[in-house]
Each structure stands twice: as C-alpha cells, then as structure tokens.
Design a protein around this motif. Structure first.
Motif, PDB file in Angstrom:
ATOM      1  N   ARG A 189      38.718  31.602  31.609  1.00 58.74           N
ATOM      2  CA  ARG A 189      37.819  31.846  32.741  1.00 58.74           C
ATOM      3  C   ARG A 189      37.108  30.557  33.143  1.00 58.74           C
ATOM      4  O   ARG A 189      36.924  29.641  32.322  1.00 58.74           O
ATOM      5  CB  ARG A 189      36.805  32.923  32.382  1.00 58.74           C
ATOM      6  CG  ARG A 189      37.458  34.249  32.021  1.00 58.74           C
ATOM      7  CD  ARG A 189      38.136  34.887  33.209  1.00 58.74           C
ATOM      8  NE  ARG A 189      39.195  35.820  32.799  1.00 58.74           N
ATOM      9  CZ  ARG A 189      39.893  36.563  33.640  1.00 58.74           C
ATOM     10  NH1 ARG A 189      39.682  36.459  34.936  1.00 58.74           N
ATOM     11  NH2 ARG A 189      40.818  37.368  33.199  1.00 58.74           N
ATOM     12  N   THR A 190      36.714  30.516  34.403  1.00 58.50           N
ATOM     13  CA  THR A 190      36.059  29.303  34.914  1.00 58.50           C
ATOM     14  C   THR A 190      34.614  29.192  34.444  1.00 58.50           C
ATOM     15  O   THR A 190      33.978  28.155  34.661  1.00 58.50           O
ATOM     16  CB  THR A 190      36.096  29.293  36.448  1.00 58.50           C
ATOM     17  OG1 THR A 190      35.498  30.493  36.946  1.00 58.50           O
ATOM     18  CG2 THR A 190      37.538  29.213  36.949  1.00 58.50           C
ATOM     19  N   THR A 205      34.210  35.976  35.066  1.00 60.49           N
ATOM     20  CA  THR A 205      34.524  35.555  36.424  1.00 60.49           C
ATOM     21  C   THR A 205      35.882  36.121  36.835  1.00 60.49           C
ATOM     22  O   THR A 205      36.754  36.347  36.002  1.00 60.49           O
ATOM     23  CB  THR A 205      34.571  34.022  36.525  1.00 60.49           C
ATOM     24  OG1 THR A 205      35.586  33.526  35.638  1.00 60.49           O
ATOM     25  CG2 THR A 205      33.235  33.404  36.135  1.00 60.49           C
ATOM     26  N   ASP A 207      38.025  34.565  38.701  1.00 57.74           N
ATOM     27  CA  ASP A 207      39.028  33.508  38.757  1.00 57.74           C
ATOM     28  C   ASP A 207      39.213  32.881  37.376  1.00 57.74           C
ATOM     29  O   ASP A 207      38.415  33.087  36.465  1.00 57.74           O
ATOM     30  CB  ASP A 207      38.637  32.432  39.777  1.00 57.74           C
ATOM     31  CG  ASP A 207      37.231  31.899  39.547  1.00 57.74           C
ATOM     32  OD1 ASP A 207      36.484  32.519  38.767  1.00 57.74           O
ATOM     33  OD2 ASP A 207      36.893  30.856  40.126  1.00 57.74           O
ATOM     34  N   TYR A 208      40.294  32.128  37.206  1.00 55.86           N
ATOM     35  CA  TYR A 208      40.648  31.603  35.891  1.00 55.86           C
ATOM     36  C   TYR A 208      41.416  30.299  36.038  1.00 55.86           C
ATOM     37  O   TYR A 208      41.859  29.915  37.131  1.00 55.86           O
ATOM     38  CB  TYR A 208      41.496  32.624  35.122  1.00 55.86           C
ATOM     39  CG  TYR A 208      42.634  33.194  35.930  1.00 55.86           C
ATOM     40  CD1 TYR A 208      43.831  32.505  36.087  1.00 55.86           C
ATOM     41  CD2 TYR A 208      42.504  34.428  36.550  1.00 55.86           C
ATOM     42  CE1 TYR A 208      44.866  33.012  36.840  1.00 55.86           C
ATOM     43  CE2 TYR A 208      43.540  34.959  37.311  1.00 55.86           C
ATOM     44  CZ  TYR A 208      44.710  34.250  37.451  1.00 55.86           C
ATOM     45  OH  TYR A 208      45.732  34.755  38.203  1.00 55.86           O
ATOM     46  N   ARG A 209      41.568  29.628  34.912  1.00 52.96           N
ATOM     47  CA  ARG A 209      42.372  28.406  34.859  1.00 52.96           C
ATOM     48  C   ARG A 209      43.628  28.680  34.033  1.00 52.96           C
ATOM     49  O   ARG A 209      43.557  29.288  32.971  1.00 52.96           O
ATOM     50  CB  ARG A 209      41.578  27.256  34.224  1.00 52.96           C
ATOM     51  CG  ARG A 209      40.348  26.827  35.001  1.00 52.96           C
ATOM     52  CD  ARG A 209      39.770  25.555  34.398  1.00 52.96           C
ATOM     53  NE  ARG A 209      38.556  25.135  35.077  1.00 52.96           N
ATOM     54  CZ  ARG A 209      37.328  25.456  34.674  1.00 52.96           C
ATOM     55  NH1 ARG A 209      37.173  26.213  33.596  1.00 52.96           N
ATOM     56  NH2 ARG A 209      36.264  25.030  35.340  1.00 52.96           N
TER      57      ARG A 209
END
Length: 363
Positions: A189-190, A205, A207-209
């Motif tokens: 996670r960001t 979050t 969004d993620y990496r």
C-alpha cells in the motif's frame, strides 16, 4: 383436617400420551415452552401438587395450574400454542403471486433487475412487504453468479477418471493434485495500514505499489492434505520440470504417482513428455477444459489467497515468497485433506439438468 382451597384436578395420562410427553420433554428440537409444559404434566401425573411442581421447576403455581387444567380439558392439543390475536392479513395470495411473477419474468424499464422500492412502486405495496415476500421464497434479484460449461469432447470420461481417483484411489499409489498459481503480485500500500480499533475496521489505501510477481507450483496430496510447493519467478516448462524433479525426489520410490493436471501448455511440451517417458511411475490425468473445479489443489489456492495474499502487504517478491513458504509449512504441520463427496454420476446428472435449462428455447 379438611383440605383447604380449590380441589386439584387429577391428571392421568395414557401410555401413548406419556410417550409423546416424554419425547417433547427430552427432544432438543422441541420449543422451550412446549418442553416445559410437557414436564409440568408429567410431574402432575406423578401425583405432585402444584406447589411442589412450581418449586421444583422454579415457576409460579398459577402456571402449573393453568397447564394442568388445559391438559385435562384438551389433552395433548391443549399444550400447543393457540393462534395469536392480531390484525388480519392484508396482502392477498394474488398479490404475492403477482410480485413473484414480476420478479422472475419482468424487468424494470430503467434497470437490469428489480429493487424492493422499484417493485413496490410497480405493485403499489411497501418495500418492506416486497422484501418479506422475496425472503419467504428465496428470491435475490440483486445477486448474480457466473458459470462456465466445458466443451471438452471427453468431458464425461475425464470426470469419471478423476472422481474415481478421489473416491477409490489405487493401492500403493499417491494421488497428487497439481497446478500453478501464476503471477502472484507482491503489492504494498502507498501508506501504512491502519489497524482495527474499537468501533473502526482495519483501513488501507485503495492504491498500491507493485513490486513484481512470482508463481507457485503446488502438488496437493489428496489423501493427507499435505502440499509440496515451490516458488519460481517465471512460469515455463523449465520451471515445471524442476518441480517434477522435486516431486520425484520427495515421493517414496516404491509408490506410483498419479498427477491430476489441467491442460496448460507447459504440461504438454516435448521436454515434459520426454521426462514422463523416462519416469514410468508417473501417470497423468488431465481435467476437462474449463473445469478447474475438478482439481482439488484449486481449493487450497483459494485458502492461500484468502488467508495470506488478498489482505497482505509485501514490499518485495522475496517477502511474498517467504509468506507463501511459511503458509506451506503451517499447512504441512497439521494437514487436513479436502473430502470429495460427489460421485461422477451425481456430477454428470447435475450438468445434464443445467444444460437442459440453458438450451430450452423458451428460457
């Protein structure tokens, strides 16, 4: 001394009534109120007074007297609940039928399925009434499921072959359900995950990496539930051959090995075929196309995803692979096999019924 108060009505029970009362008093599925009434009548039939029964059961004498009188007057029927008073039913059978027909056979003009409020407006009823009717008849318009039918020309033969291995495995043989869970992503996670607290769930979050992928090669021992597993960064026939070597080294030489595989290309390359030719104790059983549900290792993959991957956060592929290996170790410390219960005939009959439904021209 003369007896004071109202005379007690004597309770006698016939053998059949006693049997029924004892069943009501002992059976776990009997309603609590009915079981208590049966115990009261049995105690009264034994000659106990209302006061003695009330003290033993921790209820009032009036309660004992009421059910004593009810039993004497109406016998067993007197112990059952009488119809409760209340407002008469306002929704007619015709209205219920119309709601069901609309739910099953019509669609709203502005949507793909009915909601309780849209159908309530259509039928001039309350949305809570629509909800009660749907619950009573098991209707859930908001839900939708997918299906896939195999077009394999040898579907019947393959189903019978694999289910036969599950239900009646051969002697001195190991049944392994083999597959690959490919392209498992190491996602982080960001921002740090906020843990669950009182009144607030765990938060993360949206969004993620991405930090790369790995593929898990796994072989589930159908009899014991143990899993042989390896992680590889790529998913080719070379990696599959390495995994086959691992299986060959792990399984006792005296045992035949029956592998249940899907039809993925890496399982049928010339190099793989030559390897199997050099290892005659390996016997291959391929699932029908589009029928991965026949491969039991898929169920173990689902547990892995549910317990470790979906909500996990991994900052590298190495960290992801460590997590997978740890879960493999935990599985093998206390393995539990998946028990296959359906026979091949039951599966094929169900598939045939489903095919008839979807091929009906009037559907």
């Amino acid at each position: 001394m003369a007896q004071r108060g109202r005379p007690i009505v004597r309770v006698t029970v016939s053998p059949s009534e006693r049997t029924t009362l004892e069943q009501w008093a002992r059976r776990r599925t009997t309603a609590q109120g009915l079981a208590q009434r049966a115990q009261i009548v049995l105690a009264c039939a034994a000659g106990q007074s209302n006061s003695d029964v009330a003290a033993a059961m921790r209820i009032t004498r009036q309660t004992v007297g009421r059910w004593r009188q009810r039993f004497v007057a109406k016998r067993l029927d007197g112990l059952l609940d009488e119809p409760r008073p209340g407002a008469p039913r306002r929704i007619t059978d015709a209205q219920v039928e119309r709601v069901i027909i609309d739910t099953l056979e019509k669609l709203p003009a502005d949507a793909t399925h009915w909601s309780t409020r849209s159908l309530a407006k259509e039928r001039d009823l309350s949305h809570s009434t629509i909800g009660r009717i749907w619950r009573a008849f098991g209707l859930q318009p908001h839900r939708s499921e997918t299906f896939k039918l195999s077009r394999d020309p040898l579907f019947v033969e393959k189903v019978r072959d694999i289910v036969g291995l599950y239900l009646a495995p051969p002697d001195r043989a190991l049944i392994l359900s083999v597959d690959e869970k490919s392209q498992i992503q190491a996602l982080d996670r960001t921002a740090p995950i906020l843990p669950m607290t009182f009144g607030s769930p765990e938060r993360r979050t949206h969004d993620y990496r991405r930090h790369g992928t790995t593929s898990l090669f796994a072989a589930l021992d159908v009899a014991t539930g143990k899993v042989i597993g390896e992680c590889h960064r790529r998913h080719r026939s070379q990696e599959f051959l390495r995994f086959l070597e691992t299986i060959d080294a792990t399984v006792a030489p005296a045992l035949d090995v029956h592998l249940i595989l899907d039809n993925y290309g890496t399982h049928k390359t010339p190099r793989v075929r030559r390897w199997f030719a050099r290892h005659p104790r390996f016997h291959l059983h391929f699932t029908p196309t589009s029928a991965s549900w026949l491969n039991l290792v898929e169920r173990w993959f689902a547990l892995l995803s549910q317990k470790q991957i979906k909500r996990g956060a991994h900052r590298s592929v190495r960290e992801l692979e460590t997590t997978i290996r740890e879960y493999l170790a935990i599985t093998n410390e206390a393995p539990r096999p998946f028990v296959w219960t359906k026979s091949a005939d039951e599966i094929l009959t169900k598939v045939a019924r489903f095919c008839q439904r979807i091929s009906n021209p009037g559907h």
